[in-house]
Design a protein around this motif. Sequence first.
Motif, mmCIF file in Angstrom:
data_model
loop_
_atom_site.group_PDB
_atom_site.id
_atom_site.type_symbol
_atom_site.label_atom_id
_atom_site.label_comp_id
_atom_site.label_asym_id
_atom_site.label_seq_id
_atom_site.Cartn_x
_atom_site.Cartn_y
_atom_site.Cartn_z
ATOM 1 N N UNK A 260 0.798 -1.220 0.000
ATOM 2 C CA UNK A 260 0.000 0.000 0.000
ATOM 3 C C UNK A 260 0.825 1.262 0.000
ATOM 4 N N UNK A 261 2.159 1.136 -0.187
ATOM 5 C CA UNK A 261 3.038 2.303 -0.209
ATOM 6 C C UNK A 261 3.849 2.355 -1.488
ATOM 7 N N UNK A 262 4.220 3.559 -1.950
ATOM 8 C CA UNK A 262 4.986 3.694 -3.190
ATOM 9 C C UNK A 262 6.469 3.426 -2.983
ATOM 10 N N UNK A 263 7.166 3.170 -4.078
ATOM 11 C CA UNK A 263 8.624 3.043 -4.038
ATOM 12 C C UNK A 263 9.197 3.765 -5.249
ATOM 13 N N UNK A 264 10.366 4.400 -5.058
ATOM 14 C CA UNK A 264 10.995 5.160 -6.131
ATOM 15 C C UNK A 264 12.467 4.774 -6.214
ATOM 16 N N UNK A 265 12.897 4.333 -7.365
ATOM 17 C CA UNK A 265 14.295 4.001 -7.605
ATOM 18 C C UNK A 265 14.874 5.038 -8.557
ATOM 19 N N UNK A 266 15.902 5.769 -8.097
ATOM 20 C CA UNK A 266 16.499 6.794 -8.954
ATOM 21 C C UNK A 266 17.443 6.182 -9.973
ATOM 22 N N UNK A 302 6.065 3.078 -13.539
ATOM 23 C CA UNK A 302 6.578 3.904 -14.638
ATOM 24 C C UNK A 302 8.099 3.860 -14.568
ATOM 25 N N UNK A 303 8.745 3.514 -15.682
ATOM 26 C CA UNK A 303 10.193 3.346 -15.659
ATOM 27 C C UNK A 303 10.906 4.012 -16.817
ATOM 28 N N UNK A 304 12.212 4.290 -16.591
ATOM 29 C CA UNK A 304 13.068 4.906 -17.608
ATOM 30 C C UNK A 304 14.361 4.112 -17.739
ATOM 31 N N UNK A 305 14.995 4.224 -18.895
ATOM 32 C CA UNK A 305 16.261 3.544 -19.140
ATOM 33 C C UNK A 305 17.459 4.379 -18.713
ATOM 34 N N UNK A 306 17.211 5.540 -18.138
ATOM 35 C CA UNK A 306 18.273 6.428 -17.646
ATOM 36 C C UNK A 306 17.943 6.799 -16.211
ATOM 37 N N UNK A 307 18.935 7.235 -15.440
ATOM 38 C CA UNK A 307 18.636 7.695 -14.076
ATOM 39 C C UNK A 307 17.624 8.836 -14.107
ATOM 40 N N UNK A 308 16.742 8.847 -13.132
ATOM 41 C CA UNK A 308 15.671 9.841 -13.109
ATOM 42 C C UNK A 308 15.371 10.227 -11.664
ATOM 43 N N UNK A 309 15.382 11.522 -11.415
ATOM 44 C CA UNK A 309 15.046 12.016 -10.087
ATOM 45 C C UNK A 309 13.556 12.316 -10.036
ATOM 46 N N UNK A 310 12.872 11.693 -9.104
ATOM 47 C CA UNK A 310 11.421 11.847 -9.012
ATOM 48 C C UNK A 310 11.110 13.063 -8.143
ATOM 49 N N UNK A 311 10.713 14.152 -8.781
ATOM 50 C CA UNK A 311 10.414 15.384 -8.055
ATOM 51 C C UNK A 311 9.132 15.231 -7.246
ATOM 52 N N UNK A 312 8.949 16.153 -6.308
ATOM 53 C CA UNK A 312 7.739 16.113 -5.484
ATOM 54 C C UNK A 312 6.494 16.277 -6.338
ATOM 55 N N UNK A 313 6.559 17.162 -7.342
ATOM 56 C CA UNK A 313 5.401 17.371 -8.214
ATOM 57 C C UNK A 313 5.100 16.114 -9.027
ATOM 58 N N UNK A 314 6.154 15.459 -9.495
ATOM 59 C CA UNK A 314 5.953 14.256 -10.296
ATOM 60 C C UNK A 314 5.395 13.122 -9.443
ATOM 61 N N UNK A 315 5.862 13.014 -8.216
ATOM 62 C CA UNK A 315 5.336 11.981 -7.322
ATOM 63 C C UNK A 315 3.850 12.224 -7.022
ATOM 64 N N UNK A 316 3.509 13.483 -6.841
ATOM 65 C CA UNK A 316 2.104 13.807 -6.579
ATOM 66 C C UNK A 316 1.230 13.477 -7.782
ATOM 67 N N UNK A 317 1.736 13.764 -8.981
ATOM 68 C CA UNK A 317 0.980 13.464 -10.193
ATOM 69 C C UNK A 317 0.828 11.958 -10.378
#
Length: 711
Positions: A260-266, A302-317
């Motif tokens: 029930x919680x999100x995870x973000x891999x940079x 949602x994934x990318x083939x390059x490193x990606x920093x998940x901003x607060x706005x993007x996480x909210x969206x």
Amino acid sequence: MPGTVGRVPTPATPVPGASTGPGAAAVLAHDWAGTSLGPPEGWDPAVRAVVDLILASPMPMALAYGDDLVLLYNDGYADLLGSKHPAALGRPSAEVYAEIWTLPGVGEVIERAYRQGVPFLEKESTLPMVRGRSGVAEQAVFTRSHSPVRDSTGQIVGMLTIAAETTHVTEQLQGLSEVAAALAGTLTLDDVARVALRYAIRTFDADRVAFAVDEGGGGWRMVRRVRGELMDEADERLPPLWRRIPADWSAPVVDAARSGGPSFTRDGQPLREIAVDRHDQKIRSLAALPLGTSVVRGGLAVGYQVPHTWSAAERALLAASAELIGQAAERARRFETQHGTAQLLQRSMLPENLPDLPRLRIAARYDPGVDGNAAGGDFYDAFLLPTGGLGVVLGDVAGHDVQAAARMGQVRAALRALALADPAPDAVLAGLDRLVTSLGAEAGTHELFVTVVFGVIDADRREFTLASAGHPAPLIRRCTPDGRSHSEYLTMPVGPPLGLGGRPATTTVAFRPGDTLLLFSDGVVERRRQSLTVGLDALGDAVAKAGSSDPRALCAVATAAVPGGTEDDVAVLAVEHALMPSRSASMEVPAEPTAPSRVRHWMSGQLTEWQVPEAVIGAAVLCTSELTTNALLHAGTAARVEIDLSPERLLVSVADSGTRGTVTRARTDTLSSRGRGLGLIEQLSDAWGTDPTVRGSTVWFEILIPPAERR
């Protein structure tokens, strides 16, 4: 005085570490002597400090200097200028932005801030920007500020502009609104998956997106889309390619659903342990979020083939997107449960198999009305009579509930029993009239509305005898010896609906080889705010212009003949009096990865033995292989391939026997790709369609035999 250009003719001392980037070197090397700014060695120290700040900043910044507002800017601002850079260096702002300078909120704002020394901030402004070499302007959204720049004497000598383009963020927010509207129209989890994947891959410009939901009884199913994946309109109409995965499967999207919680891999290899192909292996950054619903456990990744920093706005969206998708998935799960029950009841009361006769080819189609979530009262049947004739019937019991479906089952069963005793159409309908009257009295209502058309086809006598109780007259497609065709509605007396004490008259019409009979419910031709005549004319015209008289193809033509949606059930029964008996063969296809190749081998041999033209064989084998693969992937159960060859056409159908099975444990990518999808079928066949059955569904296609090669 504000706006007066002041300059101290003493060399400025550079700020340590400033103006060191490659863009800064190009800016300082520019010939500024011919502008109001003058050569760098003569710049005022305060102005030089502002220039150093601009050139060292990663933010898009620009100095508009002097009364002509000559532009000096950094790399970030050059990116906003696009093709205008580097020609914009040292030019007046009004020339650089000539296409927008006179628009409200552009030139006047900058000049006023410069003249009056009043800072200006606009959090969102939409401006047309020319970016490419085409010279075409596109709408871009910016947050921008303009602040006066003063020299060492305190005089205003220019404007400092700081701009940040927020077009992408704005588009993402607009996309969120669009996906909410699209999800509002979804009914099934397949629909939700299609919308979610299409939205996520486009809005987040991702390399890979995935959507997973629990199976309800343990285990999960997941569907994904990768950047550049070929998807045509035909593919979009097919169910998504779900992968079944065990309950203990460990993947970020499933872990998010469980916890029930999100995870973000940079940056890393978040899919290394569960990768099924190179697309998964290449993913380095990944966001996985739960759907946030108590009814359906699921997740969006949602994934990318390059490193990606998940901003607060993007996480909210992302969180808002997952919430919307979760709500749609919850509605879809409820709908599928109700829909499945209603459809099982409906289809269990319809014939599972129609008679297989050498001279009379029979097909039927039933589509539920309203939202497909309730059982209806339309029914059809075809059965052999003791006299050797073929009884055909199509009827409509008013209502869209379980009671209507139950009454439909009673009427259909009684009709067959009456016809087997005495097949005369008027006698059968008279007996049904008494039954409906009795049912109405039993239910305490006189509003039981039932219409029926029943007839008997005698192939030897080449005639069709029928009677109607309040039902639309059937349509016949007639073919002339020269191959032309036309359609005509049968001229016949139509009696009152059942239950009103009427006894319809009987009519006999010619039914010759080459003719095709079409019985249909009023849902085929009735549309809101449209005359019934318009619908009848559209149906007759579509049937007359159909590529062949094959009954399965005509059923598909009939259900699509009248534009616009209908809330009523749609039922069609077609019978073709064939010119010559057709040849048929079938093959049971196990749910194994090697099945498509076995089907190709069997079909090639069978069609070659029947001396089918090579061009037809090649197209048919390729199409059948695709349909077999899709059936195995989507249904996960054994399939049945049937081929039927007449002098005019080859008809192939692939039927599955379920909708949620498990393919034999093998990598699904060993089966042929669905990338070509039904686009191939559309290109290589003359007609195709899908028919729901009592258990599963059937996809079929028809290829016409060229006249010169008919045997």
